[in-house]
Design a protein around this motif. Structure first.
Motif, short mmCIF file in Angstrom:
data_model
loop_
_atom_site.label_atom_id
_atom_site.label_comp_id
_atom_site.label_asym_id
_atom_site.label_seq_id
_atom_site.Cartn_x
_atom_site.Cartn_y
_atom_site.Cartn_z
N ALA A 140 7.90 -15.16 -8.36
CA ALA A 140 8.65 -16.20 -7.67
C ALA A 140 7.71 -17.29 -7.17
CB ALA A 140 9.43 -15.60 -6.50
N GLU A 141 6.55 -16.88 -6.65
CA GLU A 141 5.58 -17.86 -6.17
C GLU A 141 5.08 -18.74 -7.31
OE1 GLU A 141 1.45 -17.97 -3.54
OE2 GLU A 141 2.14 -16.09 -4.42
N ALA A 142 4.81 -18.12 -8.47
CA ALA A 142 4.34 -18.89 -9.63
C ALA A 142 5.42 -19.85 -10.12
CB ALA A 142 3.94 -17.93 -10.76
N ARG A 143 6.68 -19.39 -10.12
CA ARG A 143 7.77 -20.28 -10.57
C ARG A 143 7.97 -21.44 -9.58
NH1 ARG A 143 6.38 -18.26 -14.38
NH2 ARG A 143 7.34 -16.53 -15.50
N ALA A 144 7.78 -21.17 -8.31
CA ALA A 144 7.88 -22.25 -7.32
C ALA A 144 6.79 -23.28 -7.54
CB ALA A 144 7.79 -21.68 -5.91
N ASP A 145 5.60 -22.83 -7.87
CA ASP A 145 4.51 -23.77 -8.14
C ASP A 145 4.81 -24.60 -9.38
OD1 ASP A 145 1.87 -24.67 -7.26
OD2 ASP A 145 1.18 -23.88 -9.19
N GLU A 146 5.40 -23.96 -10.39
CA GLU A 146 5.82 -24.71 -11.58
C GLU A 146 6.85 -25.76 -11.21
OE1 GLU A 146 7.35 -22.04 -14.45
OE2 GLU A 146 5.47 -20.96 -14.73
N ALA A 147 7.84 -25.35 -10.40
CA ALA A 147 8.90 -26.28 -10.00
C ALA A 147 8.31 -27.48 -9.27
CB ALA A 147 9.91 -25.55 -9.11
N ARG A 148 7.35 -27.20 -8.40
CA ARG A 148 6.69 -28.30 -7.67
C ARG A 148 6.02 -29.26 -8.65
NH1 ARG A 148 1.89 -29.36 -7.04
NH2 ARG A 148 1.23 -27.32 -7.83
N SER A 149 5.28 -28.72 -9.62
CA SER A 149 4.55 -29.59 -10.56
C SER A 149 5.49 -30.32 -11.51
CB SER A 149 3.56 -28.74 -11.37
OG SER A 149 4.22 -27.85 -12.24
N GLU A 150 6.68 -29.77 -11.71
CA GLU A 150 7.66 -30.40 -12.59
C GLU A 150 8.57 -31.38 -11.87
OE1 GLU A 150 7.71 -26.42 -15.43
OE2 GLU A 150 9.45 -26.88 -14.15
N GLY A 161 14.71 -11.68 0.06
CA GLY A 161 13.90 -12.19 1.17
C GLY A 161 12.42 -12.14 0.90
N ALA A 162 11.95 -11.07 0.25
CA ALA A 162 10.52 -10.94 -0.05
C ALA A 162 10.04 -12.02 -1.00
CB ALA A 162 10.22 -9.56 -0.63
N ASN A 163 10.96 -12.57 -1.80
CA ASN A 163 10.61 -13.66 -2.72
C ASN A 163 10.67 -15.02 -2.04
OD1 ASN A 163 10.44 -11.64 -4.61
ND2 ASN A 163 12.21 -12.30 -5.80
N VAL A 164 11.55 -15.14 -1.04
CA VAL A 164 11.71 -16.43 -0.37
C VAL A 164 10.43 -16.82 0.36
CG1 VAL A 164 12.99 -17.70 1.41
CG2 VAL A 164 14.20 -16.10 -0.09
N LYS A 165 9.78 -15.86 0.99
CA LYS A 165 8.63 -16.16 1.84
C LYS A 165 7.49 -16.84 1.09
CE LYS A 165 10.08 -12.43 4.88
NZ LYS A 165 9.85 -11.06 5.38
N PRO A 166 7.03 -16.32 -0.07
CA PRO A 166 5.96 -17.04 -0.78
C PRO A 166 6.43 -18.36 -1.37
CG PRO A 166 6.69 -15.12 -2.05
CD PRO A 166 7.32 -15.01 -0.71
N VAL A 167 7.72 -18.43 -1.74
CA VAL A 167 8.25 -19.68 -2.31
C VAL A 167 8.23 -20.80 -1.27
CG1 VAL A 167 10.38 -20.78 -3.13
CG2 VAL A 167 9.63 -18.62 -4.13
N ARG A 168 8.66 -20.48 -0.06
CA ARG A 168 8.71 -21.52 0.97
C ARG A 168 7.31 -21.99 1.33
NH1 ARG A 168 10.45 -17.60 6.08
NH2 ARG A 168 8.31 -17.04 6.67
N GLU A 169 6.32 -21.10 1.24
CA GLU A 169 4.94 -21.49 1.54
C GLU A 169 4.44 -22.52 0.55
OE1 GLU A 169 3.16 -20.64 4.21
OE2 GLU A 169 4.94 -19.55 4.92
N VAL A 170 4.78 -22.32 -0.73
CA VAL A 170 4.36 -23.25 -1.78
C VAL A 170 5.03 -24.61 -1.62
CG1 VAL A 170 4.47 -23.73 -4.26
CG2 VAL A 170 3.82 -21.46 -3.46
N ILE A 176 9.64 -29.87 0.20
CA ILE A 176 10.75 -29.63 -0.73
C ILE A 176 11.67 -28.56 -0.13
CG2 ILE A 176 11.40 -28.84 -3.04
CD1 ILE A 176 8.63 -29.80 -3.99
N PRO A 177 12.92 -28.88 0.18
CA PRO A 177 13.82 -27.89 0.79
C PRO A 177 14.13 -26.75 -0.17
CG PRO A 177 14.69 -30.14 1.01
CD PRO A 177 13.56 -30.20 0.03
N VAL A 178 14.29 -25.57 0.40
CA VAL A 178 14.67 -24.37 -0.34
C VAL A 178 15.98 -23.86 0.24
CG1 VAL A 178 14.04 -21.99 -0.92
CG2 VAL A 178 12.26 -23.76 -0.78
#
Length: 433
Positions: A140-150, A161-170, A176-178
């Motif tokens: 999830a963190e890697a996909r969030a970083d991709e989304a940011r770069s795209e 919930g465990a996936n939301v936490k690293p995503v929001r950090e990125v 960028i709202p989540v």
């Protein structure tokens, strides 16, 4: 704009841009903004409803498998028909390849809800980019970083919930709202807003209703689990807020049965209801077979159900329990079924099945994103508009802490199904919940 992509909006949606100014806490309450009705888009040729996202009309979506490939440029994930446009991009992070088939099915249902909102409300300049998180925080963190770069302007998801936490950090680094779908309250905040209906909201609503009907004393009988303790803590808080009193709580492990705990609670409840008939309630946050095995233990241990009220959560919105005599008249809070009738009918017509609760939450999140993008307000202060929004799940608004306040309905269980005994509010009072 492509003629077949032009959205024909209801009057309330046309007025949305006039209503979506930020209000201060002391300003008078204003009507919530309509973000989606679930009504099908009107075909400009026939005047009837269009068939849906699979009708051959181009919509802004790319293949979720292709979208998992890392890219440093937004152009790499922009369909050719959207080239040279000023595009709003919404990344959708869901566990499409999760090892659990139920989770995979839920992810597909949620994506279908998002597609339906895209079809009904988006123009030809709104793109969704589905990405597979596999349900893993690192992915999830890697996909969030991709989304940011795209070039993502907003992210819908993840589910856990465990996936939301690293995503929001990125994504918080880029503001960028989540809008995520977890019911883990600890995942909220830091730019992440939870679109799911939290158990605390359901408890708040049903306890407030019970208090308005004279209930003053509350007992709890529920599972010894994170969910059970979450509900009990919420009941304890809301009882205090409404001037009520907790007279007892018991937690059981169903693998050992609930007989001993039910006997103890029954003794407490019988004593209280003898002193204050009609002013005692028992909360049982269970579902299905578990509920059918626990609830009858109260009358078995001598509790007169005519002297008390039974309370539950949306887990009670299950036709397998409605004919249980013990539960007749029992109260629970949930999203208003009447509000989402059009959405359910349209979803069923297009996809051949009923939507899940999370599919409707995903629909509302996507409709909200499209609305805010239209108003060039796809940012934190747009998401947290204090006037709130009206979607197919009813009235809602996001608090600054990332949780959602909901305008839920209260239903009573009958043999033929739940009966709404108090509809949800249609607007929020000023100054917060």
């Amino acid at each position: 704009m492509h003629p077949l992509l032009k959205v024909i909006k209801a009057p309330s949606l046309v007025l949305a841009t006039l209503l979506l100014a930020t209000a201060c806490a002391t300003a008078p309450a204003r009507p919530p903004v309509q973000v989606g009705s679930g009504d099908p888009r009107v075909d400009p040729v026939t005047g009837g409803p269009q068939s849906g996202p699979d009708s051959g009309i181009e919509v802004g979506e790319i293949d979720p498998l292709e979208s998992t490939q890392s890219s440093s440029a937004a152009d790499a994930v922009t369909p050719s028909f959207m080239a040279d446009r000023d595009i709003t991009r919404a990344a959708v992070l869901l566990p499409f390849s999760h090892p659990n088939s139920r989770v995979r099915s839920e992810a597909e249902a949620m994506l279908a809800g998002i597609e339906l909102a895209l079809f009904e409300y988006a123009g030809d300049d709104f793109l969704i980019i589905p990405k597979d998180t596999a349900g893993k925080p690192s992915v999830a963190e890697a996909r969030a970083d991709e989304a940011r770069s795209e070039g993502a302007d907003i992210v819908l998801g993840p589910l856990f919930g465990a996936n939301v936490k690293p995503v929001r950090e990125v994504l918080n680094k880029e503001n960028i709202p989540v809008i995520a779908f977890s019911n883990d309250r600890s995942a909220a905040g830091g730019g992440a807003y939870l679109s799911s209906v939290l158990p605390e909201e359901e408890v708040r609503r049903v306890v407030q209703y019970a208090a308005s009907k004279g209930v003053q004393y509350y007992a709890f009988l529920g599972p010894n689990s994170d969910y059970g303790r979450q509900v009990e803590a919420a009941m304890r808080f809301e009882a205090s807020r409404t001037g009520g009193e907790i007279i007892g709580s018991r937690f059981y492990d169903l693998s050992n049965g609930a007989s001993n705990e039910a006997r103890e609670i029954a003794k407490i409840v019988k004593s209280a209801s003898a002193r204050a008939p009609g002013r005692v309630a028992v909360m049982i946050p269970e579902r299905g077979i578990s509920l059918l095995s626990v609830a009858p233990l109260l009358p078995y241990n001598g509790v007169d159900l005519r002297r008390i009220k039974l309370l539950g959560t949306s887990l009670w919105n299950d036709k397998s329990v409605w004919r249980e005599p013990t539960l007749q008249g029992g109260l629970f809070a949930s999203t208003d079924p009447e509000i989402k009738e059009a959405f359910i009918a349209d979803y069923r017509r297009i996809y051949g099945r009923a939507p899940s609760e999370l599919a409707s939450s995903a629909y509302d999140a996507a409709a909200l994103s499209i609305l805010l993008a239209d108003d060039d307000n796809l940012r934190y202060n747009g998401v947290t508009n204090p006037d709130g929004f009206m979607g197919v799940n009813g009235l809602f608004r996001f608090r600054i802490d990332g949780t959602a306040e909901r305008g839920l309905a209260v239903s009573a269980i009958r043999e033929t199904g739940p009966e709404v005994v108090e509809k949800g509010p249609v607007e929020f009072s000023p100054g917060g919940s």
